[in-house]
Structures are given as structure tokens and as C-alpha cells.
Design a protein around this motif. Sequence first.
Motif, PDB file in Angstrom:
ATOM      1  N   GLY A   1       3.939 -16.172  -5.268  1.00 13.66           N
ATOM      2  CA  GLY A   1       2.540 -15.667  -4.392  1.00 13.66           C
ATOM      3  C   GLY A   1       1.910 -14.666  -4.677  1.00 13.66           C
ATOM      4  N   PRO A   2       0.508 -14.596  -4.351  1.00 13.31           N
ATOM      5  CA  PRO A   2      -0.258 -13.535  -4.815  1.00 13.31           C
ATOM      6  C   PRO A   2       0.056 -12.212  -4.127  1.00 13.31           C
ATOM      7  N   VAL A   3      -0.331 -11.169  -4.573  1.00  8.69           N
ATOM      8  CA  VAL A   3       0.417  -9.684  -4.203  1.00  8.69           C
ATOM      9  C   VAL A   3      -0.809  -8.969  -3.462  1.00  8.69           C
ATOM     10  N   ALA A   4      -0.584  -8.224  -2.119  1.00  5.35           N
ATOM     11  CA  ALA A   4      -1.453  -7.281  -1.655  1.00  5.35           C
ATOM     12  C   ALA A   4      -1.712  -6.085  -2.473  1.00  5.35           C
ATOM     13  N   ALA A   5      -2.728  -5.709  -2.845  1.00 11.68           N
ATOM     14  CA  ALA A   5      -3.012  -4.238  -3.298  1.00 11.68           C
ATOM     15  C   ALA A   5      -2.561  -3.064  -2.369  1.00 11.68           C
ATOM     16  N   ARG A   6      -2.158  -2.100  -2.671  1.00 11.89           N
ATOM     17  CA  ARG A   6      -1.525  -1.100  -1.929  1.00 11.89           C
ATOM     18  C   ARG A   6      -2.704   0.046  -1.770  1.00 11.89           C
ATOM     19  N   TYR A   7      -2.791   0.522  -0.398  1.00 10.95           N
ATOM     20  CA  TYR A   7      -3.807   1.478  -0.089  1.00 10.95           C
ATOM     21  C   TYR A   7      -3.206   2.780   0.356  1.00 10.95           C
ATOM     22  N   THR A   8      -3.981   3.947   0.015  1.00  7.55           N
ATOM     23  CA  THR A   8      -3.683   5.128   0.594  1.00  7.55           C
ATOM     24  C   THR A   8      -4.090   5.140   2.339  1.00  7.55           C
TER      25      THR A   8
ATOM     26  N   ASP B   1      -6.583   6.724   3.238  1.00  8.81           N
ATOM     27  CA  ASP B   1      -8.207   6.565   3.483  1.00  8.81           C
ATOM     28  C   ASP B   1      -8.591   5.603   2.275  1.00  8.81           C
ATOM     29  N   GLY B   2      -7.866   4.469   2.183  1.00  6.58           N
ATOM     30  CA  GLY B   2      -8.329   3.433   1.259  1.00  6.58           C
ATOM     31  C   GLY B   2      -8.566   3.507  -0.228  1.00  6.58           C
ATOM     32  N   ARG B   3      -7.820   4.130  -0.894  1.00  7.39           N
ATOM     33  CA  ARG B   3      -7.934   4.267  -2.237  1.00  7.39           C
ATOM     34  C   ARG B   3      -6.798   3.454  -2.843  1.00  7.39           C
ATOM     35  N   ALA B   4      -6.915   2.847  -3.859  1.00 13.96           N
ATOM     36  CA  ALA B   4      -5.992   1.904  -4.242  1.00 13.96           C
ATOM     37  C   ALA B   4      -4.819   2.433  -5.021  1.00 13.96           C
ATOM     38  N   TYR B   5      -3.586   2.162  -4.898  1.00 14.50           N
ATOM     39  CA  TYR B   5      -2.331   2.732  -5.688  1.00 14.50           C
ATOM     40  C   TYR B   5      -2.135   1.833  -6.792  1.00 14.50           C
ATOM     41  N   PRO B   6      -1.895   2.653  -8.072  1.00 12.78           N
ATOM     42  CA  PRO B   6      -1.492   1.884  -9.103  1.00 12.78           C
ATOM     43  C   PRO B   6       0.052   1.651  -9.227  1.00 12.78           C
ATOM     44  N   VAL B   7       0.518   0.937 -10.062  1.00 13.03           N
ATOM     45  CA  VAL B   7       1.850   0.609 -10.077  1.00 13.03           C
ATOM     46  C   VAL B   7       2.991   1.782  -9.826  1.00 13.03           C
ATOM     47  N   CYS B   8       3.775   1.836  -8.919  1.00 16.22           N
ATOM     48  CA  CYS B   8       4.753   2.844  -8.827  1.00 16.22           C
ATOM     49  C   CYS B   8       6.177   2.491  -9.069  1.00 16.22           C
ATOM     50  N   ARG B   9       6.867   3.471  -9.631  1.00 13.65           N
ATOM     51  CA  ARG B   9       8.390   3.509  -9.982  1.00 13.65           C
ATOM     52  C   ARG B   9       8.942   4.550  -9.387  1.00 13.65           C
ATOM     53  N   SER B  10      10.257   4.134  -9.168  1.00 15.17           N
ATOM     54  CA  SER B  10      11.303   5.323  -8.423  1.00 15.17           C
ATOM     55  C   SER B  10      12.636   5.156  -9.216  1.00 15.17           C
ATOM     56  N   SER B  11      13.484   6.039  -9.127  1.00 13.35           N
ATOM     57  CA  SER B  11      14.794   5.960  -9.462  1.00 13.35           C
ATOM     58  C   SER B  11      15.810   5.375  -8.432  1.00 13.35           C
ATOM     59  N   HIS B  12      15.279   4.871  -7.362  1.00 15.06           N
ATOM     60  CA  HIS B  12      15.947   4.060  -6.396  1.00 15.06           C
ATOM     61  C   HIS B  12      15.348   2.824  -5.977  1.00 15.06           C
ATOM     62  N   PRO B  13      15.467   2.116  -6.777  1.00 19.59           N
ATOM     63  CA  PRO B  13      14.858   0.601  -6.508  1.00 19.59           C
ATOM     64  C   PRO B  13      15.595  -0.141  -5.551  1.00 19.59           C
ATOM     65  N   THR B  14      16.850   0.174  -5.346  1.00 17.89           N
ATOM     66  CA  THR B  14      17.549  -0.723  -4.328  1.00 17.89           C
ATOM     67  C   THR B  14      17.427  -0.238  -3.075  1.00 17.89           C
TER      68      THR B  14
ATOM     69  N   GLY C   1      12.435  -0.752   9.556  1.00 12.08           N
ATOM     70  CA  GLY C   1      11.258  -0.385   8.939  1.00 12.08           C
ATOM     71  C   GLY C   1      11.194  -0.071   7.540  1.00 12.08           C
ATOM     72  N   GLY C   2       9.893   0.000   7.126  1.00  9.49           N
ATOM     73  CA  GLY C   2       9.437   0.732   5.729  1.00  9.49           C
ATOM     74  C   GLY C   2       8.247   1.088   5.452  1.00  9.49           C
ATOM     75  N   GLY C   3       8.248   2.406   4.828  1.00 10.49           N
ATOM     76  CA  GLY C   3       7.038   3.042   4.610  1.00 10.49           C
ATOM     77  C   GLY C   3       6.851   3.641   3.479  1.00 10.49           C
ATOM     78  N   MET C   4       6.039   3.684   2.558  1.00  9.37           N
ATOM     79  CA  MET C   4       5.677   4.400   1.286  1.00  9.37           C
ATOM     80  C   MET C   4       4.506   4.475   1.034  1.00  9.37           C
ATOM     81  N   GLY C   5       3.625   4.673  -0.187  1.00  8.27           N
ATOM     82  CA  GLY C   5       2.498   4.512  -0.585  1.00  8.27           C
ATOM     83  C   GLY C   5       1.962   3.141  -0.573  1.00  8.27           C
ATOM     84  N   GLY C   6       1.109   2.982   0.399  1.00  9.72           N
ATOM     85  CA  GLY C   6       0.312   1.673   0.299  1.00  9.72           C
ATOM     86  C   GLY C   6       1.329   0.454   0.954  1.00  9.72           C
ATOM     87  N   VAL C   7       2.357   1.065   1.845  1.00 15.21           N
ATOM     88  CA  VAL C   7       3.251  -0.031   2.432  1.00 15.21           C
ATOM     89  C   VAL C   7       3.611   0.502   3.979  1.00 15.21           C
TER      90      VAL C   7
END
Length: 460
Positions: A202-209, A211-224, A285-291
Motif C-alpha cells: 500500500g501507498p504510505v501517508a507522509a507525516r507532518y508536524t 504546523d504542516g512541515r513534512a517529516y523525514p524518515v525517523c529511526r529509534s532505538s525502540h522499534p517494538t 493510542g499512538g502519537g509521535m512526529g507526524g502520527v
Amino acid sequence: MAKALEALGRSDGLSGLGGFDEFCEGALAEHGCASVSVAVVDDERTVLARAYGLADVAEGRAATPGTVYGLASATKPFTALAVCLAADAGLLDLDAPLPGRHRFGAPTARQLARHRGGFPAYYDFRYADAADAGRPVDVARYAEQVRAPGGAFEYSNLGYRELGLLLERVTGRPPAAYLRERIAEPLGLDSFSLGPVSTGAGPVAARYTADGRAYPVCRSSHPTAGEGWATATDLARFARHGAGLLAPGTAAARHDALPIPGRLGYGLGLVVQRTADGEVMASHGGGMGGVAAMLIDLPGRGLSAAVLANSTNKAARDAVVGRLAAALAPGFDTAAHLAPVQEPARPFALAPGRWAGAVDTAEGGVLLRLVVRADGRVEVGLADRPALTVPAVASADWDVRLTAPLQLPTADARRNSPALGLELRAEEGRLTGRAIAFKDGDRSGLLGPYLVHDCTLRPV
């Protein structure tokens, strides 16, 4: 179930909601959110699947029910279910202490899944186009317990990181592969994947701040703890059918929830409400940059729902969840599920005085000074910086809670954590607790790490 389905309308899932399309479009406009996707499933079929707005603003690409969104912490129910599957397979014991060194005693998988493993709140994010993209925060500096396991609830990505490490150890498989093989494939969740980018269908939704700026790819040390991806329909299917993969006793244990601060409980990867007549209503629930994500499961009604948005601002998600829940289950405590951990403030009562001590960081102690004033405000001085005066409150757990625009002078905090939070308890003539480096939102820049440090002060 029949009543709830009637409320939604059997033909297209919308006729009983009375203007649901217009409501969702209005919520996006009111709250500046690019798009939202909504799904409801029952035991046999998809009752509703709708999407509104733009999945990618720059491309003008519309969101559809097949659009994949980030799940943020709505990933945790998948990880908890995978741990339960491993337990059913005899690969682990939910109540066996984890091996390894632990500051205050080894937690069990069950305690970790309930956020009672003794680990503090934490997150780290690094972005593909940032100057320090190749230098992640060393999570080992922060992955230390702050209390004995089995005690107080504290929502912790570190605990779910531990569950991911446990899964990999006992299954011999990366968690992403295990979740796909044991959950996504059996349930037919073609869009689901785990990782910094979506690899599902499936196509992926871009993620936004906010105020509407696009997020780049985000990585973390806690993927699960937060790197899941799915469509709203697949998330709702998971919520409705995931328990069917488990032995009956293990499935029931997911709803065995201990109370958390507020009105609800937390089970194995699920926020749990029990109505006066004993009906279970679960969510996450879930929330982070652009989600902004939410799943809801109503097992007594044979219904599940999901709402996914691609903005850090959760307001549009919250509005749609409230509208949907009112039609599906009027007894669903929407306000509590949207903000399940509630620690009300109490009057600040610490006596005026001066305190000094240190924030314990991996780079050494950092001088911290507090002056509690008679008006209930607090002067905060960090390292050699001039003191700032800020308001303070207290809570059930803390005698001092405050935030100040002061940055810890550590390499980790300088990455993207410009604010300081203090949570301190008065005991035995000292103030003890934590100093937190963080970033308050993303209306400027991008969301930064949340880094917890021990802190002790004494009167001077």
C-alpha cells in the motif's frame, strides 16, 4: 452488536452516523491535519472504511482506505501479542524473571507488557536528513530501572524495547519478521510492517508536524514500542481477530488489567475499561512526529475500530474517535481512552528555601540550583546559566513538577532536547527524582528525544 451495526448502517457503514463524511472533513480543516483514515470491522467483515484529505500534500495525493500510516505506540499491542504467542509456543514464561543485569531486580515479560518493569519514560528519534543522523543517542545510558519491578505503573518505551530483545532472543528471529510471520500473515494484514519505513502493501501517508512541515524518515532505538505501520482496516482487523491466535487463557490475560492513574487499567498491551455491567472495552493510542493513531476493541459487541492521522497534532484524531465511539458504544469512556494516564496536579506546598545538587548524566554531574519562593514559583539554575523563575505544581507522586527553557549541557540533550523538566519528591531532608531533557512539541523543528536522568538536591 446488531444495535451498533444498525447505528453505522449496513449498506455503506455511514448512513446511521448522520454526516460523518462532513464531520471528518471539518475536523481536518479545523485542526490543520492533512488526512485521516477510519475503519470498523466486525467478526466477519469490514463495516466501514473511509479516508479523508491528502496522504501527501506536496504530491496532491488523496488518502484512501488502502493508505498505510505510522502507528507509533499503537505498535505496542502487536508486540504484546507476539510475546503472548511466544509464551503459548513454550518459548518463554510470562512470569519468569528476564536474564541479565537489572538495577532493581529482573522484571518479567508480563510486568514489562503492563508497563510495570521499573523503567522510566523515554524516547529517542533521529532523522534521515539531520546532521547527526549517523550518531544515535546511546540508549544504554538511559535503559536503567528507576524502581523495583511490579510496583507503580510508568508508561515506558524502554520496557517494550526489552520485550523486543526478549522476542529476538527466544525466537531467533528479528521482531519484525516474527510479527509478520505469526501475526500479520495469519490475519491477512498485508499492509503491516515494523521498521523505520513501511515495507507492507500500500501507498504510505507522509507525516507532518503540527504546523504542516513534512517529516523525514525517523529511526529509534525502540522499534517494538513504536515503529509499526498499517492501514486503518488492517489495524481494526488486528484488534478484532488478534486474540484468536492465542490459547483462550492467554487471550483472556490480555484484559487482566491493573489500575493506572486515572479511570482505566492497563493489561498486556491494551488500555482496558470495564463498564458497570462488566463489559470490556479496550484501546491503545499512538502519537509521535507526524502520527496520531487509535485502535478500539469492543469484544462484547464483536466490533473493532481504528482511526489513523498523519499529524503530530492529535486533535483531529480525537474528534473523529469521539464521533465514532458515540455511535459504536455510548458507554466507551472516550476522554479517558484518549488520555489514559492522568495525574492531576495538587497545590504546590513545598516551603520556601534554597536547594542545590546535581543532575546525574553520562558525562558527569551537572549543577542544579532551586530557590522555592513564597509565591509558589521556583527559580531554577542549571550549570553556570542564570536562574529562571517558573511556575511549579505538585501531584500525587511528586512534590515539585516544573518545566523550564534550559538545556542540559550534554551531547545527547544538545541534539534536539532544549527544555528541562523536573519531577522531585521531598524525603529524608532531600529532593530526589528526575531531570528530563526534552522538546515540547514540533511547531518549530522536529520532535526530539526524551531523556530521563537521576537528580538529588539538598538544602543550602
